[in-house]
Design a protein around this motif. Structure first.
Motif, PDB file in Angstrom:
ATOM      1  N   GLY A 155       0.814  -1.214   0.000  1.00 39.56           N
ATOM      2  CA  GLY A 155       0.000   0.000   0.000  1.00 39.56           C
ATOM      3  C   GLY A 155       0.842   1.256   0.000  1.00 39.56           C
ATOM      4  N   MET A 158       2.301   1.841  -3.448  1.00 39.34           N
ATOM      5  CA  MET A 158       1.290   2.357  -4.365  1.00 39.34           C
ATOM      6  C   MET A 158       1.028   3.836  -4.095  1.00 39.34           C
ATOM      7  N   ASP A 159       0.914   4.206  -2.819  1.00 34.06           N
ATOM      8  CA  ASP A 159       0.722   5.616  -2.467  1.00 34.06           C
ATOM      9  C   ASP A 159       1.874   6.463  -2.998  1.00 34.06           C
TER      10      ASP A 159
END
Length: 215
Positions: A155, A158-159
């Motif tokens: 995550g 991806m951020d």
């Protein structure tokens, strides 16, 4: 030469970076470049291996800096992983490989030099210690280690990829690392939940989409 190669690979990509350009940018002859690196792929691997070595050392330092508690050690280790894999240079290399992997699938193999094998070993050793301390059986610690790393880092990566040019706040990464380590370990310690399940095939491979790791 490696510093010059980093700049050119990141600015022009793999295809548009030549050994001649690296030599000129480094202020050395092409013969000197070829004396150290047989071809452009070997040079690219050397660049990524240097980054991997730096991460390996950071992981060992993080493990030693903890107070001996597995949860604290896991927090320190995953924080180093989050910092390294959300850094602008790592993300820039990731974009190069994503953009050119169809033409050069061999570039994906270089991802395995970026601290991946070592971080799995460090996390697996920590999980084994926690299992002994808290009296639970952990099937296949390496697969659980890989699963943990994927859960903790995906995550954030991806951020960072979406938020181009914006470095993630250290306090945020530290809090996320501590929270992820606590949730993961306390779930493993929960004897009321029954026997721990086997990690699904491929789910414990940090780079499940990449070629098998060389042995």
């Amino acid at each position: 030469m490696l510093d010059a190669a980093v700049e050119l690979f990141l600015s022009g990509g793999f295809d548009r970076t030549s050994m001649d350009a690296v030599a000129a940018h480094a202020g050395v002859s092409k013969t000197t470049v070829y004396a150290h690196f047989g071809d452009k792929l070997e040079l690219f691997r050397a660049v990524t291996e240097r980054s991997g070595t730096a991460l390996d050392l950071a992981l060992d330092e993080a493990a030693l800096a903890s107070d001996g508690d597995p949860e604290d050690r896991l927090t320190h280790v995953v924080l180093k992983v989050l910092q390294a894999t959300s850094s602008p240079q790592f993300l820039a290399f990731l974009r190069v490989m994503m953009a050119e992997s169809n033409r050069h699938p061999e570039l994906i193999e270089t991802m395995r030099t970026l601290g991946v094998p070592h971080v799995v070993d460090v996390v697996a050793a920590t999980l084994r210690e926690d299992a002994v301390r808290h009296g639970y059986h952990l099937p296949d610690p390496e697969s659980y280690a890989g699963l943990f790393i994927r859960m903790a880092a995906a995550g954030v990566q991806m951020d960072a990829l979406i938020a181009l040019g914006q470095e993630l706040d250290h306090a945020f990464l530290e809090g996320l690392a501590r929270w992820t380590a606590a949730v993961f370990l306390r779930a493993l310690r929960n004897r009321d939940a029954g026997e721990l399940p086997k990690v699904p095939d491929g789910a414990g491979d940090v780079l499940s989409w990449a070629p098998p790791r060389r042995r």
